[in-house]
Write an enzyme that holds these catalytic residues in place. Structure first.
Site, PDB file in Angstrom:
ATOM      1  N   GLU A   1       0.840  -1.197   0.000  1.00 22.94           N
ATOM      2  CA  GLU A   1       0.000   0.000   0.000  1.00 22.94           C
ATOM      3  C   GLU A   1       0.884   1.260   0.000  1.00 22.94           C
ATOM      4  O   GLU A   1       1.883   1.329   0.695  1.00 22.94           O
ATOM      5  CB  GLU A   1      -0.884  -0.011   1.244  1.00 22.94           C
ATOM      6  CG  GLU A   1      -1.772   1.220   1.396  1.00 22.94           C
ATOM      7  CD  GLU A   1      -2.547   1.218   2.706  1.00 22.94           C
ATOM      8  OE1 GLU A   1      -3.585   1.900   2.765  1.00 22.94           O
ATOM      9  OE2 GLU A   1      -2.129   0.539   3.668  1.00 22.94           O
TER      10      GLU A   1
ATOM     11  N   LYS B   1      -9.731   2.746  -2.223  1.00 26.16           N
ATOM     12  CA  LYS B   1      -9.928   2.118  -0.915  1.00 26.16           C
ATOM     13  C   LYS B   1     -11.304   2.461  -0.338  1.00 26.16           C
ATOM     14  O   LYS B   1     -11.645   3.623  -0.163  1.00 26.16           O
ATOM     15  CB  LYS B   1      -8.817   2.579   0.030  1.00 26.16           C
ATOM     16  CG  LYS B   1      -8.768   1.852   1.368  1.00 26.16           C
ATOM     17  CD  LYS B   1      -7.561   2.358   2.164  1.00 26.16           C
ATOM     18  CE  LYS B   1      -7.370   1.631   3.480  1.00 26.16           C
ATOM     19  NZ  LYS B   1      -6.198   2.178   4.222  1.00 26.16           N
TER      20      LYS B   1
ATOM     21  N   CYS C   1      -5.584  -2.940   2.763  1.00 27.48           N
ATOM     22  CA  CYS C   1      -5.315  -2.827   4.195  1.00 27.48           C
ATOM     23  C   CYS C   1      -6.568  -2.915   5.074  1.00 27.48           C
ATOM     24  O   CYS C   1      -7.044  -4.002   5.369  1.00 27.48           O
ATOM     25  CB  CYS C   1      -4.531  -1.538   4.454  1.00 27.48           C
ATOM     26  SG  CYS C   1      -3.600  -1.567   6.019  1.00 27.48           S
TER      27      CYS C   1
END
Length: 261
Positions: A46, A112, A146
């Site tokens: 990331e 995200k 994540c």
């Protein structure tokens, strides 16, 4: 593009140079060039060009920026796909955007969905709205980022995808959750699952210890355990073998139906 029942993947687990895109591109170029030509896909962590920084107003790039061009260059030169996330500025908003770059230079992206409120990522970055399923060499791939790992509804395998990927900056203090949740996602979605985490310390003095891993659809590790080392982890996935396991057990046939709003 030819389809393949096997997919050769290189996981690049690395320390990141804080808020220095040029230096990170240079170090990852050296690492990418170590990967042999049999590789189909390289996975980077990331925010691989900056570290997990909230300094988006200074660090953000556009979709025609230097890091995007670098990913296209690497994918073209090595004739493989590359995936990783960077800070993108678009329409007066910032996104933690995962880019999947094909050997041809074509790009698909995922913003995200779950911004990390504990680090106030939600105050800087706009959340994504859409799940992405990539089709590459006959494989259906779901790439996530994540904090998404903590929300199983978002990753639920309603698309019958073959591979689930999480790229991350997951700190040492909560690494046991990373290990457990990756295994859970593999088991519940009956799919290959790969988690790629960074190492080292960032500019906020948070420590990262890797633990990047590839798991089969029963949650069994396919790669050796990694700790705080910078390394390239190679793994081969076999879609035929996974299909046989799914057919034998049939767990996905009994999943709950739902619609996300």
């Amino acid at each position: 593009m030819k389809t393949s029942e096997k997919l050769n993947i290189a996981i690049i687990q690395s320390d990141l140079i804080w808020e220095n895109p040029e230096a990170n591109r240079l170090q990852f170029e050296r690492k990418v060039n170590q990967v042999d030509n049999a590789t189909d896909l390289i996975i980077l962590p990331e925010m691989f060009s900056t570290g997990f920084s909230m300094n988006a107003s200074v660090l953000a790039e556009t979709m025609s920026g230097e890091t995007v061009q670098w990913m296209q260059k690497m994918a073209s030169e090595k004739q493989l796909a590359i995936v990783g996330s960077i800070i993108i500025s678009e329409n007066d908003k910032f996104y933690n955007r995962l880019l999947f770059v094909y050997p041809s230079g074509k790009i698909e992206y995922y913003d995200k969905r779950h911004t990390f409120t504990l680090a106030k990522e939600n105050e800087v970055f706009s959340e994504g709205k859409n799940k992405l399923i990539i089709e590459y060499k006959g494989w259906k791939i779901c790439p996530l980022i994540c904090y998404d790992l903590r929300f199983p509804v978002w990753s639920r395998n309603v698309e019958n995808y073959d591979l689930l990927i999480y790229i991350a900056s997951w700190p040492k203090v909560r690494i046991s959750a990373w290990d457990a949740l990756l295994k859970a996602r593999a088991i519940e979605n009956m799919c290959y699952t790969i988690g790629v985490n960074r190492t080292g310390k960032d500019g906020n003095n948070y420590e990262y210890v890797g633990h990047s891993i590839a798991l089969d659809c029963l949650g069994n590790p396919l790669s050796k355990e990694t700790n705080n080392d910078d390394e390239i982890i190679l793994v081969q996935l076999d879609k035929t073998q996974q299909h046989k396991t799914r057919e034998k057990l049939g767990f996905l046939n009994d999943k709950d139906a739902f619609i996300l709003k």
